[in-house]
Design a protein around this motif. Structure first.
Motif, short mmCIF file in Angstrom:
data_model
loop_
_atom_site.label_atom_id
_atom_site.label_comp_id
_atom_site.label_asym_id
_atom_site.label_seq_id
_atom_site.Cartn_x
_atom_site.Cartn_y
_atom_site.Cartn_z
N ARG A 151 12.32 76.82 59.30
CA ARG A 151 12.47 76.07 60.55
C ARG A 151 12.91 76.98 61.69
NH1 ARG A 151 15.08 71.17 57.36
NH2 ARG A 151 16.79 72.62 57.24
N PHE A 176 26.66 73.87 53.24
CA PHE A 176 25.37 74.36 53.71
C PHE A 176 25.60 75.09 55.04
CE2 PHE A 176 22.58 70.92 51.49
CZ PHE A 176 22.86 71.51 50.28
N ASP A 205 23.74 75.82 57.43
CA ASP A 205 23.07 75.28 58.63
C ASP A 205 23.93 74.30 59.38
OD1 ASP A 205 20.80 76.51 57.86
OD2 ASP A 205 19.69 74.69 57.34
N ASP A 206 24.87 73.71 58.66
CA ASP A 206 25.67 72.63 59.23
C ASP A 206 27.04 73.14 59.64
OD1 ASP A 206 23.67 70.71 58.81
OD2 ASP A 206 24.35 70.29 56.77
N ARG A 263 14.67 63.54 58.05
CA ARG A 263 15.15 64.92 58.01
C ARG A 263 16.33 65.07 57.02
NH1 ARG A 263 17.82 68.92 57.83
NH2 ARG A 263 18.78 70.21 59.44
N TRP A 264 16.89 63.92 56.56
CA TRP A 264 18.15 63.97 55.83
C TRP A 264 18.13 63.26 54.47
CZ3 TRP A 264 21.19 66.90 58.85
CH2 TRP A 264 20.98 66.86 60.23
N GLY A 265 19.20 63.51 53.70
CA GLY A 265 19.50 62.65 52.56
C GLY A 265 20.19 61.42 53.14
N GLU A 308 16.66 61.37 49.05
CA GLU A 308 16.36 62.57 49.82
C GLU A 308 15.19 62.31 50.77
OE1 GLU A 308 18.04 65.19 50.17
OE2 GLU A 308 16.66 66.59 51.11
N LYS A 309 15.44 62.55 52.05
CA LYS A 309 14.43 62.48 53.11
C LYS A 309 13.45 61.30 52.98
CE LYS A 309 14.71 67.41 54.19
NZ LYS A 309 15.73 67.87 53.27
N VAL A 324 23.56 62.35 54.90
CA VAL A 324 24.45 63.31 54.24
C VAL A 324 24.39 64.63 55.01
CG1 VAL A 324 24.84 64.62 52.11
CG2 VAL A 324 23.96 62.27 51.99
N ILE A 325 25.57 65.16 55.29
CA ILE A 325 25.66 66.46 55.99
C ILE A 325 26.19 67.48 54.99
CG2 ILE A 325 26.86 67.63 57.91
CD1 ILE A 325 24.55 65.73 58.73
N GLY A 326 25.88 68.76 55.21
CA GLY A 326 26.08 69.78 54.20
C GLY A 326 27.50 70.16 53.79
N TYR A 345 29.85 69.06 50.34
CA TYR A 345 29.88 68.24 49.14
C TYR A 345 31.04 68.68 48.26
CZ TYR A 345 24.79 67.81 50.19
OH TYR A 345 23.57 67.63 50.79
N HIS A 404 16.13 68.93 44.19
CA HIS A 404 17.13 68.56 45.20
C HIS A 404 18.46 68.19 44.57
CE1 HIS A 404 14.29 68.56 48.49
NE2 HIS A 404 13.44 67.90 47.70
N THR A 445 20.39 66.17 45.94
CA THR A 445 20.49 64.73 46.19
C THR A 445 20.00 63.92 44.98
OG1 THR A 445 19.89 65.32 48.44
CG2 THR A 445 19.90 62.97 47.93
C1 G1P Z 1 19.69 69.33 52.86
C2 G1P Z 1 19.82 68.17 51.90
C3 G1P Z 1 19.85 66.83 52.68
C4 G1P Z 1 20.99 66.87 53.67
C5 G1P Z 1 20.87 68.10 54.59
C6 G1P Z 1 22.10 68.28 55.45
O1 G1P Z 1 18.45 69.28 53.50
O2 G1P Z 1 18.75 68.20 51.00
O3 G1P Z 1 20.04 65.78 51.79
O4 G1P Z 1 20.98 65.69 54.45
O5 G1P Z 1 20.74 69.31 53.81
O6 G1P Z 1 21.92 69.35 56.31
P1 G1P Z 1 17.81 70.61 54.17
O7 G1P Z 1 18.58 70.87 55.43
O8 G1P Z 1 17.95 71.70 53.17
O9 G1P Z 1 16.37 70.25 54.46
#
Ligand code: G1P
Length: 271
Positions: A15, A129, A131-132, A167-169, A189-190, A202-204, A206, A228, A230
């Protein structure tokens, strides 16, 4: 006690292409520091003692960032620059906590987690995660106290716009505990907008139980052909494992998309 954290770092970062074609997205600067360092700061403040990076051969630059001692030592000796000295000290303090595990095939977050199973010592562990980014209030620390109070697993969450759901879980609620915490009934998931049970994403962050490894061992590929986390969580919930969704208080920045990444530096500079 939760003292170990996992950070999956082997993703391809599609992305954020073309930036990520030669450079790991987690080292991209956000307001002057690599995104990954915000995550490490959060772990450190939350009392995490060991951080397991799941990287791949393609992302060895991440390891290099923490293992560039010769370079730093020479520069520090020649330049006597206190800023560089301070930054190097910070890198060293992280380095001492980090272990590396490899996931060379990008098979998904579930597969990344499975790679660390032999290193996890206690009943639960934290996963973040990169990214978050969640700033101003330490989400991991808050989730660890929720875990301690309820002796269960926890996922961070926010409400998202309907059009962004896929885009999310996404999870549905079994019971509301209070304004910010919910017992989760199910998670997908998504999902498409029509299949989504709510707009709770769900945000990254856990807090996961060790039992997840047993589920992951048997986990089949899910949406997009990936394994996944999720789907394994869903399996645990169906087996009466308690998961709390926690609507966190901090400022959330989604750095995993190009527009989010661009906005994040501006947002952080305003904080
Ligand atoms: C992942 C998870 C998703 C979650 C998201 C949060 O998705 O699979 O469930 O909501 O992170 O950032 P990804 O960002 O890898 O597509």
């Amino acid at each position: 006690m939760i003292k170990q954290a996992i950070i999956p770092l082997a993703g391809l970062g599609t992305r954020l292409l073309p930036l990520t074609s030669v450079f790991p997205k987690e080292l991209l600067p956000i307001n002057g520091k690599p995104g990954l360092e915000y995550i490490l700061d959060e772990c450190k403040e939350a009392g995490i003692k060991e951080i397991i990076f799941v990287i791949s051969n393609k992302k060895k630059l991440i390891r290099k960032y923490f293992y560039n001692d010769k370079f730093f030592k020479t520069i520090i000796k020649n330049k006597k620059d206190s800023r560089i000295k301070k930054e190097y000290k910070k890198i060293l303090s992280f380095k001492n906590k980090i272990k590396f595990v490899y996931q060379n095939k990008p098979l998904g977050t579930g597969d990344a987690v499975l790679k660390v199973r032999k290193l996890i010592k206690s009943s639960h562990f934290l996963m973040l995660f990169p990214d978050d980014l969640i700033l101003k209030k330490n989400c991991s620390r808050d989730m660890i106290s929720i875990h301690k109070r309820n002796n269960c697993s926890v996922m961070a969450s926010i409400k998202v716009k309907k059009q962004d759901i896929s885009r999310w879980g996404i999870y549905s609620i079994k019971k509301q505990i209070n304004k910010k915490n919910f017992i989760i009934k199910d998670v997908i998931e998504k999902p498409s907008i029509s299949d989504a049970p709510s707009n709770n994403a769900v945000i990254g962050r856990y807090i996961l139980p060790k039992e997840i490894f047993l589920k992951l061992k048997k986990q089949k590929k899910g949406i997009g052909g990936e394994i996944h986390i999720t789907d394994a969580i869903r399996d645990l919930i169906n087996n009466n494992h308690k998961f709390i969704g926690h609507n966190f208080a901090g400022k959330y920045l989604d750095c995993g998309t190009m527009s989010g990444y661009i906005k994040s530096s501006l947002e952080i500079s305003k904080l």
